[in-house]
Design a protein around this motif. Structure first.
Motif, PDB file in Angstrom:
ATOM      1  N   LYS A 260       1.181  -1.216  -0.078  1.00  0.00           N
ATOM      2  CA  LYS A 260       0.012   0.136   0.179  1.00  0.00           C
ATOM      3  C   LYS A 260       1.113   1.144   0.161  1.00  0.00           C
ATOM      4  O   LYS A 260       1.735   1.489   0.531  1.00  0.00           O
ATOM      5  CB  LYS A 260      -1.005   0.208   0.769  1.00  0.00           C
ATOM      6  CG  LYS A 260      -1.883   0.879   1.613  1.00  0.00           C
ATOM      7  CD  LYS A 260      -2.537   0.984   2.643  1.00  0.00           C
ATOM      8  CE  LYS A 260      -3.717   3.337   2.921  1.00  0.00           C
ATOM      9  NZ  LYS A 260      -4.333   2.762   3.369  1.00  0.00           N
ATOM     10  N   ASN A 261       0.894   1.883  -0.877  1.00  0.00           N
ATOM     11  CA  ASN A 261       1.318   3.323  -1.331  1.00  0.00           C
ATOM     12  C   ASN A 261       1.518   3.974   0.383  1.00  0.00           C
ATOM     13  O   ASN A 261       0.378   4.156   0.943  1.00  0.00           O
ATOM     14  CB  ASN A 261       0.966   4.017  -2.019  1.00  0.00           C
ATOM     15  CG  ASN A 261       1.011   3.351  -3.055  1.00  0.00           C
ATOM     16  OD1 ASN A 261       1.983   2.579  -3.550  1.00  0.00           O
ATOM     17  ND2 ASN A 261      -0.023   4.374  -4.614  1.00  0.00           N
ATOM     18  N   GLY A 262       2.640   4.746   0.514  1.00  0.00           N
ATOM     19  CA  GLY A 262       3.175   5.628   2.268  1.00  0.00           C
ATOM     20  C   GLY A 262       3.025   4.078   3.067  1.00  0.00           C
ATOM     21  O   GLY A 262       3.485   5.294   4.220  1.00  0.00           O
ATOM     22  N   SER A 263       3.073   3.013   2.737  1.00  0.00           N
ATOM     23  CA  SER A 263       3.507   2.207   4.243  1.00  0.00           C
ATOM     24  C   SER A 263       5.356   2.562   4.493  1.00  0.00           C
ATOM     25  O   SER A 263       6.202   2.903   3.493  1.00  0.00           O
ATOM     26  CB  SER A 263       3.429   0.808   3.142  1.00  0.00           C
ATOM     27  OG  SER A 263       2.383   0.321   3.153  1.00  0.00           O
ATOM     28  N   ARG A 264       5.097   2.740   5.441  1.00  0.00           N
ATOM     29  CA  ARG A 264       6.481   2.942   5.980  1.00  0.00           C
ATOM     30  C   ARG A 264       7.369   1.391   6.169  1.00  0.00           C
ATOM     31  O   ARG A 264       6.979   0.557   7.050  1.00  0.00           O
ATOM     32  CB  ARG A 264       6.130   3.488   7.422  1.00  0.00           C
ATOM     33  CG  ARG A 264       7.570   4.174   8.035  1.00  0.00           C
ATOM     34  CD  ARG A 264       7.497   5.161   9.471  1.00  0.00           C
ATOM     35  NE  ARG A 264       9.247   5.285   9.341  1.00  0.00           N
ATOM     36  CZ  ARG A 264       9.551   6.075  10.812  1.00  0.00           C
ATOM     37  NH1 ARG A 264       8.090   6.848  11.190  1.00  0.00           N
ATOM     38  NH2 ARG A 264      10.521   6.762  10.599  1.00  0.00           N
TER      39      ARG A 264
END
Length: 111
Positions: A105-109
């Motif tokens: 998922k985009n934005g996952s750290r």
């Protein structure tokens, strides 16, 4: 140089998807301007990337990449670079992108 865990925690590395790549004609060395989507929390950020030796615009479209998103924005010619897309130098000085091997998922750290 050794760093502490607290030092590492300050670096915010996130996954994002390249939604647009374009030639950066004003760059001193051949480069692309990447528009990377880091999801609803962080949005789309721009980055200047000297990765033209190994990648084409077509190859970059929809590719997920890792980037540091908490550096201060940096003026690079006419654009404001808002993140640092990560990669590794090879012996010939070409850059290989740091990418994931499965969709995230985009934005996952990065943990």
């Amino acid at each position: 140089m050794t760093i502490t865990w607290q030092d590492f925690e300050k670096v915010d590395i996130r996954i994002g998807t390249i939604v647009k790549a374009e030639i950066f004609p004003e760059a001193r060395k051949p480069a692309f301007i990447l528009h990377v989507d880091f999801g609803s929390e962080f949005g789309i950020k721009k980055s200047s990337s000297q990765i033209t030796d190994l990648y084409s615009i077509e190859q970059l479209n929809q590719k997920q990449v890792m980037a540091v998103i908490n550096f201060e924005p940096k003026q690079v010619g006419p654009i404001m670079s808002e993140c640092l897309v990560l990669g590794f130098y090879r012996k010939d000085n070409s850059v290989v992108l740091a990418i994931n091997d499965l969709p995230i998922k985009n934005g996952s750290r990065l943990l």
